[in-house]
Design an enzyme around this catalytic site. Structure first.
Site, PDB file in Angstrom:
ATOM      1  N   GLY A 115       1.027  -1.166  -0.009  1.00  0.00           N
ATOM      2  CA  GLY A 115      -0.130   0.093  -0.029  1.00  0.00           C
ATOM      3  C   GLY A 115       0.871   1.155  -0.020  1.00  0.00           C
ATOM      4  N   ASP A 116       0.188   2.459  -0.165  1.00  0.00           N
ATOM      5  CA  ASP A 116       1.028   3.581  -0.231  1.00  0.00           C
ATOM      6  C   ASP A 116      -0.142   4.702   0.546  1.00  0.00           C
ATOM      7  OD1 ASP A 116       3.546   5.005  -0.645  1.00  0.00           O
ATOM      8  OD2 ASP A 116       2.225   6.115  -1.949  1.00  0.00           O
ATOM      9  N   THR A 117       0.475   5.884   1.108  1.00  0.00           N
ATOM     10  CA  THR A 117      -0.359   6.684   1.537  1.00  0.00           C
ATOM     11  C   THR A 117       0.065   8.063   0.983  1.00  0.00           C
ATOM     12  OG1 THR A 117      -0.423   5.746   3.787  1.00  0.00           O
ATOM     13  CG2 THR A 117      -0.871   7.946   3.836  1.00  0.00           C
TER      14      THR A 117
ATOM     15  N   LYS B  26       7.152  12.671   0.635  1.00  0.00           N
ATOM     16  CA  LYS B  26       7.408  12.251   2.344  1.00  0.00           C
ATOM     17  C   LYS B  26       8.707  12.649   2.686  1.00  0.00           C
ATOM     18  CE  LYS B  26       5.325   7.728   1.003  1.00  0.00           C
ATOM     19  NZ  LYS B  26       5.330   6.872  -0.040  1.00  0.00           N
TER      20      LYS B  26
END
Length: 190
Positions: free
Chosen positions: A68-70, A81
């Protein structure tokens, strides 16, 4: 339901902790090493989904791979980031007193290579931050490596006026979406 091999494609201790809240401990943790730069004119939602899919595809492991990634976005702008205090300060100044979107993708790769994905979209609003509040947050160091320069599970939570969506998603892994994907794959979850 049978026990299935699961690899978590993330070095994030938060994702592992959140997965544990579902009663799941991955059989392996293997961070994906991919280029995480957004494509030119890529929209935040497309970027979040692409990152999750590329991370899942990059891992060679038996069984299932969960990735996943945010992504934190101010309008169509994808925030980094943060790796430097300057980046973190720029993000916090941009987010101060306004709402922004946090997109969290979750991707499950089956043993045959097929991908199932979901995305959680959340809206977060920071209070108007004074220079002193930004300085104090920067000094605490929680911003390092965090999308948008903050970690909701830390001191930044006291600077957030409201959130619409999933707190766990803003932390880095939507428990609702993750649970749904894993249950559909046959994982035993209470």
């Amino acid at each position: 339901m049978t026990a299935l091999h699961l690899t978590l494609a993330s070095a994030s201790p938060r994702r592992r902790e959140l997965l544990g809240r579902l009663g799941i401990s991955p059989d392996a943790v293997v961070p994906a090493d991919i280029d995480e730069n957004p494509l030119k004119a890529e929209r935040p939602r497309d970027y979040a989904l692409r990152m999750g899919e590329q991370k899942a595809a990059a891992i060679t492991a038996p069984g299932y791979v969960l990735a996943g990634d945010t992504v934190v976005a101010a309008g169509r702008r994808i925030l980094p980031k943060t790796e430097t205090e300057g980046e973190a300060r720029d993000c916090l100044q941009l987010l101060s007193g306004r709402r922004h979107t946090v997109l969290s993708s979750i991707v499950l790769r089956a043993p045959g290579g097929s991908l199932k994905s979901r995305i959680s979209e959340n809206v977060v609003r920071f209070k108007s931050l004074s220079p002193e509040e930004i300085d104090a947050y920067i000094a605490g160091g929680e911003w390092h490596g965090k999308a948008g320069g903050y970690a909701i599970q830390g001191a930044a939570e006291g600077l957030i006026q409201w959130i619409r969506g999933s707190h766990s998603s803003v932390m880095g892994l939507s428990l609702y979406e993750t649970r749904a994907l894993l249950k559909s794959a046959g994982f035993a979850i209470g």
